[in-house]
Structure formats: C-alpha cells, structure tokens
Scaffold this active site. Structure first.
Site, PDB file in Angstrom:
ATOM      1  N   HIS A  78     -17.475 -61.905  -9.171  1.00 16.43           N
ATOM      2  CA  HIS A  78     -16.605 -62.250 -10.586  1.00 16.43           C
ATOM      3  C   HIS A  78     -17.318 -61.407 -11.877  1.00 16.43           C
ATOM      4  O   HIS A  78     -18.315 -60.621 -11.610  1.00 16.43           O
ATOM      5  CB  HIS A  78     -16.653 -63.698 -10.878  1.00 16.43           C
ATOM      6  CG  HIS A  78     -18.294 -64.145 -11.303  1.00 16.43           C
ATOM      7  ND1 HIS A  78     -19.009 -64.838 -10.330  1.00 16.43           N
ATOM      8  CD2 HIS A  78     -18.834 -64.188 -12.792  1.00 16.43           C
ATOM      9  CE1 HIS A  78     -20.098 -65.045 -11.080  1.00 16.43           C
ATOM     10  NE2 HIS A  78     -20.075 -64.769 -12.411  1.00 16.43           N
ATOM     11  N   GLU A 129     -15.108 -65.309 -15.405  1.00 17.21           N
ATOM     12  CA  GLU A 129     -15.757 -66.468 -16.062  1.00 17.21           C
ATOM     13  C   GLU A 129     -15.751 -66.093 -17.160  1.00 17.21           C
ATOM     14  O   GLU A 129     -15.784 -64.872 -17.959  1.00 17.21           O
ATOM     15  CB  GLU A 129     -17.314 -66.232 -15.363  1.00 17.21           C
ATOM     16  CG  GLU A 129     -18.188 -67.261 -16.083  1.00 17.21           C
ATOM     17  CD  GLU A 129     -19.588 -67.140 -15.474  1.00 17.21           C
ATOM     18  OE1 GLU A 129     -19.889 -65.930 -14.963  1.00 17.21           O
ATOM     19  OE2 GLU A 129     -20.390 -68.081 -15.676  1.00 17.21           O
TER      20      GLU A 129
HETATM   21 CO    CO Z   1     -21.376 -65.420 -13.627  1.00 21.10          CO
END
Ligand code: CO
Length: 133
Positions: A78, A129
């Site tokens: 991510h 995120e």
């Molecule tokens: Co992270």
C-alpha cells in the site's frame, strides 16, 4: 485534503534480509517492531523525503499472509497519504463514492495515528492508507 506521501509499504517474506538490503545501501533502518493488533511486524526505512514500511506477517490471521500467498516474492502492499483531518477525509471519500475498508471508521495505525484504508477497486487497483498528520 491530501498533503503528501507518508510511506510506501512493502510486504516481505524475510524481514531481516529485506532490512539488511536497505541498510547496505546506507538507509536508516529501525529495529523490527511487533504490532499484534495489526498482525504485522514492521521495520521502517527512513529516507529524506518519505519512509518505506517493510511488513511481515505476525500471528495466525495476519492480513499480510494472503497477500504473500498471492505474491510469493513479496511486493508493494500500500501507499500511505497524509491528510489534515481523518474525519474530513472519510467524508470526502464517501462523497466521491470511494469505499472505506472495515466499518468505515478510522483506526489507530502503525504510527499510533488515526488511519483508514480505501478499497483498491475504487483506487485503480492500489490500496491507499490515509493517515492524519
Ligand atoms: Co502503512
């Protein structure tokens, strides 16, 4: 709403080997940190303009385990983008039709700050995120 890149997270099968690789290239490498509530052990690589988060599965139900099953060599897991206000970010994502993972509420992330994750299918296949900074 988005301010900058906080880190890129890479799932790895061998944390010590991965950390040693970055250390050999002169990067600042943290000690491994177990985060049982997230099911991961992390090592942070601190660079001048961002960080790399090395993720390794911890415990039975680690969210990283299935990723490594699908990507046995490891891989980028991510990106983390910084926002001013996580509640505002959640609202804006919702307004844009972007699904937030889990119950849609911010959680405490690996750095002890409020985070949420957007659904990769709503973000060109990338898991993003958002972290309040
Ligand atoms: Co992270």
């Amino acid at each position: 709403m988005i301010k900058g890149l906080n880190h890129v997270a890479i799932a790895v099968t061998d944390l010590a080997e991965a950390a040693a690789r970055y250390q050999a290239l002169g990067a600042t490498v943290s000690a491994p940190q177990d985060l049982p509530e997230h099911g991961v052990t992390v090592v942070f690589i601190t660079l001048d303009n961002t960080k790399i988060e090395l993720l390794h599965p911890l415990g039975e139900a680690s969210p990283i385990a299935s990723f490594l099953d699908r990507n046995p060599s490891g891989g980028i897991h991510h990106l983390c983008l910084e926002v001013d206000d996580i509640a505002d970010a959640a609202e804006k994502l919702g307004e844009s039709g972007i699904r937030v993972l889990g119950d849609g509420k911010p959680k405490t992330g690996a750095h002890g700050k409020p985070v949420l994750f957007a659904h990769p299918k709503d973000f060109q296949g990338a898991l993003i995120e958002f972290e309040e900074e």
